[in-house]
Design a protein around this motif. Structure first.
Motif, mmCIF file in Angstrom:
data_model
loop_
_atom_site.group_PDB
_atom_site.id
_atom_site.type_symbol
_atom_site.label_atom_id
_atom_site.label_comp_id
_atom_site.label_asym_id
_atom_site.label_seq_id
_atom_site.Cartn_x
_atom_site.Cartn_y
_atom_site.Cartn_z
ATOM 1 N N TYR A 107 13.565 -11.441 -7.666
ATOM 2 C CA TYR A 107 13.137 -12.796 -7.330
ATOM 3 C C TYR A 107 12.367 -12.843 -6.017
ATOM 4 C CZ TYR A 107 17.171 -12.822 -4.082
ATOM 5 O OH TYR A 107 18.060 -12.534 -3.078
ATOM 6 N N SER A 109 11.838 -15.349 -2.518
ATOM 7 C CA SER A 109 12.524 -16.395 -1.777
ATOM 8 C C SER A 109 12.093 -16.367 -0.314
ATOM 9 C CB SER A 109 14.043 -16.199 -1.871
ATOM 10 O OG SER A 109 14.733 -17.165 -1.101
ATOM 11 N N GLY A 111 14.478 -18.069 1.840
ATOM 12 C CA GLY A 111 15.692 -18.690 2.334
ATOM 13 C C GLY A 111 16.114 -18.221 3.706
ATOM 14 N N HIS A 118 13.970 -24.110 1.461
ATOM 15 C CA HIS A 118 13.425 -22.847 0.965
ATOM 16 C C HIS A 118 12.852 -22.994 -0.440
ATOM 17 C CE1 HIS A 118 16.979 -22.194 -1.609
ATOM 18 N NE2 HIS A 118 16.360 -21.138 -2.096
ATOM 19 N N GLU A 120 11.952 -20.678 -4.118
ATOM 20 C CA GLU A 120 12.507 -19.520 -4.822
ATOM 21 C C GLU A 120 11.971 -19.453 -6.248
ATOM 22 O OE1 GLU A 120 16.998 -17.954 -5.844
ATOM 23 O OE2 GLU A 120 16.633 -18.890 -3.899
ATOM 24 N N ASP A 122 12.939 -17.045 -9.590
ATOM 25 C CA ASP A 122 13.965 -16.076 -9.996
ATOM 26 C C ASP A 122 13.786 -15.542 -11.401
ATOM 27 O OD1 ASP A 122 15.224 -16.749 -7.639
ATOM 28 O OD2 ASP A 122 16.700 -18.047 -8.584
ATOM 29 N N THR A 146 17.296 -27.101 -4.759
ATOM 30 C CA THR A 146 18.320 -26.426 -5.563
ATOM 31 C C THR A 146 19.263 -27.412 -6.238
ATOM 32 O OG1 THR A 146 19.647 -26.167 -3.544
ATOM 33 C CG2 THR A 146 18.268 -24.306 -4.201
ATOM 34 N N MET A 203 6.802 -16.196 0.673
ATOM 35 C CA MET A 203 8.086 -15.673 0.200
ATOM 36 C C MET A 203 8.082 -14.154 0.194
ATOM 37 S SD MET A 203 9.249 -18.187 -2.950
ATOM 38 C CE MET A 203 7.701 -18.320 -3.837
#
Length: 337
Positions: A107, A109, A111, A118, A120, A122, A146, A203
């Motif tokens: 993935y 990210s 974060g 953040h 992301e 995946d 999220t 990222m």
């Protein structure tokens, strides 16, 4: 030759161009949409270990990486650089035998930099009990969304524990595409309604293996059984083909032309048909059809007659999907090429 040059020129000049509309042949359209295969990057050239000490091992002069999960720990690694848009892929072989509760993730990210906002993208591979196939889940989060989540889960047309299979993420300014063995399985297009929830900040690329007993297999019904440890996932052909970000200025180091190439990778008609076939046959959960979680579907969801194939939980109604996956496991995928 002239028409081929025209296709390449159009790809460089505009991220919105559809090469099939330029009057080129199907072969040239497929060539223009073919996924890039940049030189693989060795571990020491492009990655760093995150955790797991001896549970990460290098092979083939650093071109293959094995990460494992045992009772002591899992393991993981990340790219040394962060990237703004690009194409990222790896060939992955998953743990065999009993693997319930095991999660292997590939993935992108940020974060570690943007804790509350953040982004992301995946691939999560969810293990299963012996004799049952692995599942693949894709997630897209933008700007810390999220709590919303845009998860989809799928079966596979092959056994991912028997050999390496290529998994790739294309992330451009206006869309995200997930691929398995050259076949696109999911596309997320940037829309006004997505707003800041479309991933837009630099990222890094990650790969991990860990214990997901609480949720990964049948909602946590089946746990990791360490009698079968170590659970080993192997990665090869690790490819980083994006706009790296300067660690001090946070500015892209690539040229505008390089950035446009990723934006201009138009999906061909043949690829789109392959994606639709895959989703019809193998999708087992879709957030757009989860009416318990989202009584009002999210703005990007275009709900049509296919909604009848899914339960109010978002799970596929048809129990044949698992049997179809097993029957096709040793056959070829619905290839895009």
């Amino acid at each position: 030759m002239a028409s081929r040059c025209l296709v390449l020129l159009l790809l460089l000049l505009s991220p919105l161009v559809q090469v099939s509309a330029a009057g080129v042949s199907e072969e040239e359209e497929e060539e223009a949409a073919r996924l890039p295969r940049p030189p693989a990057v060795s571990f020491r050239e492009g990655y760093t270990q995150l955790f797991g000490d001896s549970n990460l091992a290098l092979h083939g002069h650093g071109k293959r990486v094995r990460i494992s999960l045992d009772e002591r720990t899992g393991a993981g690694f990340a790219s040394q650089d962060a990237y703004l848009h690009g194409f990222f892929s790896a060939s992955i072989k998953l743990p065999a035998d009993y693997a319930a509760g095991v999660v292997v993730a590939f993935y992108m990210s940020n974060g570690d930099v943007y804790e509350k906002t953040h982004d992301e993208l995946d691939f999560e591979f969810l293990g299963n009990i012996k004799g049952r196939e692995w599942r693949v889940q894709t997630n897209v989060y933008g700007n810390g969304s999220t709590s919303v989540g845009r998860e989809e889960r799928y079966g596979l047309w092959f056994d991912p524990t028997e050999d390496f299979h290529r998994y790739a993420i294309l992330w451009s300014h206006d869309r995200i595409v997930f691929y398995i063995d050259e076949t696109p399985i999911r596309e997320v297009q940037r829309t006004k309604s997505l707003g800041v929830q479309f991933p837009s900040k630099p990222m890094s690329l990650y790969a991990t293996i860990w214990d997901g007993s609480s949720w990964a297999t049948s909602g946590g019904r089946y746990k990791v059984n360490y009698k079968y440890a170590p659970f080993i996932a192997e990665f090869s052909e690790l490819m980083l083909n994006g706009c790296a970000i300067d660690t001090l200025t946070r500015a892209p180091t690539c040229t505008p032309d390089n950035a446009k190439i990723h934006n201009a990778m138009a999906m061909s008609g043949k690829q789109r048909s392959a994606m639709e076939r895959y989703r019809m046959k193998y999708m087992t959960y879709g957030y757009c059809y989860d009416r318990l979680r989202y009584p009002t579907p999210l703005s990007e969801c275009n709900i049509g007659s296919e909604a009848e194939l899914f339960l109010p939980t978002g799970e596929a109604r048809s129990m044949d999907r698992r049997r179809r996956v097993r029957r096709h496991r040793r056959g070829p995928a619905d290839s895009a090429f």
